[in-house]
Design a protein around this motif. Structure first.
Motif, short mmCIF file in Angstrom:
data_model
loop_
_atom_site.label_atom_id
_atom_site.label_comp_id
_atom_site.label_asym_id
_atom_site.label_seq_id
_atom_site.Cartn_x
_atom_site.Cartn_y
_atom_site.Cartn_z
N LYS A 172 0.81 -1.22 0.00
CA LYS A 172 0.00 0.00 0.00
C LYS A 172 0.84 1.27 0.00
O LYS A 172 0.31 2.36 0.00
CB LYS A 172 -0.95 -0.02 1.21
N ILE A 173 2.16 1.06 -0.03
CA ILE A 173 3.05 2.23 -0.03
C ILE A 173 2.85 3.07 -1.28
O ILE A 173 3.17 4.25 -1.32
CB ILE A 173 4.52 1.80 0.15
N ALA A 174 2.27 2.45 -2.33
CA ALA A 174 2.05 3.18 -3.59
C ALA A 174 0.73 3.95 -3.58
O ALA A 174 0.46 4.73 -4.50
CB ALA A 174 2.09 2.20 -4.75
N ASP A 175 -0.09 3.75 -2.59
CA ASP A 175 -1.41 4.41 -2.54
C ASP A 175 -1.23 5.88 -2.17
O ASP A 175 -0.77 6.21 -1.08
CB ASP A 175 -2.26 3.67 -1.48
N PRO A 176 -1.60 6.81 -3.09
CA PRO A 176 -1.31 8.23 -2.83
C PRO A 176 -2.01 8.79 -1.59
O PRO A 176 -1.45 9.62 -0.88
CB PRO A 176 -1.78 8.95 -4.10
N VAL A 177 -3.23 8.33 -1.32
CA VAL A 177 -3.96 8.85 -0.15
C VAL A 177 -3.27 8.39 1.13
O VAL A 177 -3.04 9.16 2.07
CB VAL A 177 -5.44 8.39 -0.18
N LEU A 178 -2.90 7.10 1.13
CA LEU A 178 -2.24 6.54 2.31
C LEU A 178 -0.87 7.18 2.54
O LEU A 178 -0.46 7.43 3.69
CB LEU A 178 -2.11 5.03 2.12
N ARG A 179 -0.19 7.48 1.45
CA ARG A 179 1.13 8.13 1.59
C ARG A 179 1.00 9.46 2.31
O ARG A 179 1.84 9.83 3.13
CB ARG A 179 1.76 8.34 0.20
N GLN A 180 -0.10 10.18 2.03
CA GLN A 180 -0.33 11.46 2.72
C GLN A 180 -0.50 11.24 4.22
O GLN A 180 0.01 11.99 5.05
CB GLN A 180 -1.59 12.15 2.17
N GLU A 181 -1.26 10.18 4.57
CA GLU A 181 -1.50 9.88 5.99
C GLU A 181 -0.20 9.49 6.69
O GLU A 181 0.05 9.86 7.83
CB GLU A 181 -2.54 8.75 6.13
N ILE A 182 0.63 8.70 5.96
CA ILE A 182 1.91 8.28 6.55
C ILE A 182 2.82 9.50 6.73
O ILE A 182 3.45 9.68 7.77
CB ILE A 182 2.59 7.19 5.68
N ALA A 183 2.85 10.37 5.71
CA ALA A 183 3.69 11.57 5.81
C ALA A 183 3.24 12.43 6.99
O ALA A 183 4.07 12.93 7.78
CB ALA A 183 3.62 12.36 4.50
N LYS A 184 1.93 12.58 7.13
CA LYS A 184 1.39 13.38 8.24
C LYS A 184 1.85 12.80 9.58
O LYS A 184 2.30 13.51 10.48
CB LYS A 184 -0.15 13.36 8.14
N LEU A 185 1.76 11.46 9.69
CA LEU A 185 2.17 10.78 10.92
C LEU A 185 3.66 11.02 11.22
O LEU A 185 4.04 11.36 12.34
CB LEU A 185 1.89 9.28 10.81
N LEU A 186 4.49 10.83 10.20
CA LEU A 186 5.94 10.95 10.43
C LEU A 186 6.33 12.39 10.76
O LEU A 186 7.22 12.63 11.59
CB LEU A 186 6.73 10.41 9.23
N ILE A 187 5.63 13.36 10.15
CA ILE A 187 5.92 14.77 10.47
C ILE A 187 5.53 15.06 11.92
O ILE A 187 6.30 15.65 12.69
CB ILE A 187 5.15 15.72 9.50
N MET A 188 4.32 14.58 12.32
CA MET A 188 3.88 14.79 13.72
C MET A 188 4.86 14.15 14.69
O MET A 188 5.26 14.73 15.70
CB MET A 188 2.50 14.12 13.94
N SER A 189 5.27 12.92 14.36
CA SER A 189 6.11 12.16 15.26
C SER A 189 7.50 12.81 15.40
O SER A 189 8.03 12.95 16.50
CB SER A 189 6.21 10.73 14.72
N LYS A 190 8.08 13.24 14.27
CA LYS A 190 9.43 13.85 14.32
C LYS A 190 9.39 15.19 15.04
O LYS A 190 10.27 15.51 15.85
CB LYS A 190 9.96 14.06 12.89
N SER A 191 8.35 16.00 14.75
CA SER A 191 8.33 17.32 15.42
C SER A 191 8.09 17.13 16.91
O SER A 191 8.65 17.88 17.72
CB SER A 191 7.33 18.27 14.76
N ALA A 192 7.31 16.10 17.30
CA ALA A 192 7.11 15.82 18.73
C ALA A 192 8.44 15.42 19.37
O ALA A 192 8.77 15.84 20.48
CB ALA A 192 6.09 14.70 18.90
N GLU A 193 9.20 14.61 18.66
CA GLU A 193 10.49 14.16 19.20
C GLU A 193 11.44 15.35 19.41
O GLU A 193 12.08 15.47 20.45
CB GLU A 193 11.12 13.16 18.22
N TRP A 194 11.46 16.27 18.45
CA TRP A 194 12.37 17.42 18.58
C TRP A 194 11.94 18.33 19.73
O TRP A 194 12.77 18.86 20.46
CB TRP A 194 12.46 18.18 17.24
N THR A 195 10.61 18.52 19.88
CA THR A 195 10.12 19.34 21.00
C THR A 195 10.53 18.69 22.33
O THR A 195 10.99 19.35 23.25
CB THR A 195 8.58 19.49 20.93
N ALA A 196 10.37 17.36 22.39
CA ALA A 196 10.73 16.63 23.62
C ALA A 196 12.23 16.76 23.90
O ALA A 196 12.65 16.94 25.05
CB ALA A 196 10.34 15.17 23.48
#
Ligand SMILES: Cc1cc2nc3c(=O)[nH]c(=O)nc-3n(C[C@H](O)[C@H](O)[C@H](O)COP(=O)(O)OP(=O)(O)OC[C@H]3O[C@@H](n4cnc5c(N)ncnc54)[C@H](O)[C@@H]3O)c2cc1C
Length: 254
Positions: free
Chosen positions: A122-146
């Motif tokens: 499902k890595i090729a699914d464009p809608v899912l890729r957006q959701e994954i990107a959103k998750l990784l952005i949230m997760s990385k910015s949370a890590e940097w704030t922490a």
């Protein structure tokens, strides 16, 4: 202030008058308890502060606990080394970590997402890729704030309400991760047991993630703390301003 009737103490959990009732969660684990005291006695030297000042100690404890929810916690890991002392260490770590073995699932298992997306194709699914990107952005910015908050503490600044920011954001990351795992796995995400997706790990994520937004203070309470103590917004209306907690009117017939 409703908190002024509280005390904070340490006591022997095996002493008379202490009853521990495990609370079974919807993921099947029972990693915390309801504790009842019936005429249990507390020795004066076991008081952590004066009677009535317990809330101050409790909020400091909770600020530290919440910081632990920021995803940077290092879990104890055993070594493979041979010898009695290492065997004892392994046994001790296994016992200590038993209640926490589902905690990685509670945090949403962001680490599994890209691998699962590849495995399921499902890595090729464009809608899912957006959701994954959103998750990784949230997760990385949370890590940097922490990490910024940890550095501040290493510079001897006291633990402040920033822990609430980390805890609230970790609830949001976990929820988004559960959402992505559900998209990736579909209806099979509900299956548990050895023949289910990732030996039931995906199902365990779905039933463990809600715990993070309750334990250690709910999301709503973190929002109140951020509003009042970080953003200095007006305090929430309170009706129990000058009574100790035991005298606050409650909806209970005694
Ligand atoms: C998995 C898990 C592990 C836990 N582990 C422990 C533990 O180890 N030790 C321990 O002591 N406790 C533990 N708890 C208990 C936990 O700390 C409490 O459940 C939590 O703080 C919420 O308190 P409550 O259950 O009394 O909910 P309540 O305070 O009754 O809240 C009910 C609802 O009302 C909302 N609410 C309450 N007050 C306000 C307000 N002022 N403004 C806006 N909304 C509000 C809440 O957000 C919530 O949605 C655990 C809970 C869970 C789920």
């Amino acid at each position: 202030m409703g908190h002024k009737g509280l005390a904070y103490f340490i006591l022997d959990m095996k002493q008379p008058g202490v009853q521990v009732h495990p609370l079974k969660q919807m993921n099947g684990h029972a990693s915390f308890n309801q504790v009842f005291f019936t005429d249990a006695e507390v020795e004066p030297e076991m008081m952590v502060c004066d009677v009535g000042d317990g809330w101050k100690v409790a909020t400091t404890t909770l600020m530290h606990e919440r910081r632990g929810a920021d995803g940077l916690r290092n879990w104890a890991t055993a070594t493979e080394k041979k010898g009695r002392i290492y065997e004892e260490e392994r046994a001790e770590i296994a016992t200590t970590m038993e209640p926490y073995k589902w905690y990685p699932q509670r945090a949403g298992r962001v680490d599994l997402v890209v691998q699962r997306a590849r495995e399921t194709g499902k890595i090729a699914d464009p809608v899912l890729r957006q959701e994954i990107a959103k998750l990784l952005i949230m997760s990385k910015s949370a890590e940097w704030t922490a990490r910024r908050s940890r550095v501040a503490q290493e510079q001897d600044r006291p633990q402040g309400p920033e822990g609430s920011l980390g805890k609230l954001v970790s609830s949001n990351v976990a929820r988004q991760a559960a959402r992505v795992h559900t998209y990736l796995t579909g209806a099979d995400a509900l299956l548990s047991g050895e023949d289910s997706p990732m030996n039931g790990v995906i199902a365990e994520i779905l039933v463990s993630v809600p715990a993070g937004s309750i334990a250690g203070g709910t999301d709503e309470i973190q929002r109140n703390i951020i509003a009042e103590r970080v953003l200095k917004m007006p305090k929430e209306h309170s009706v129990d301003t000058d009574k100790p907690f035991r005298d606050v009117p409650r909806n209970i017939v005694s």
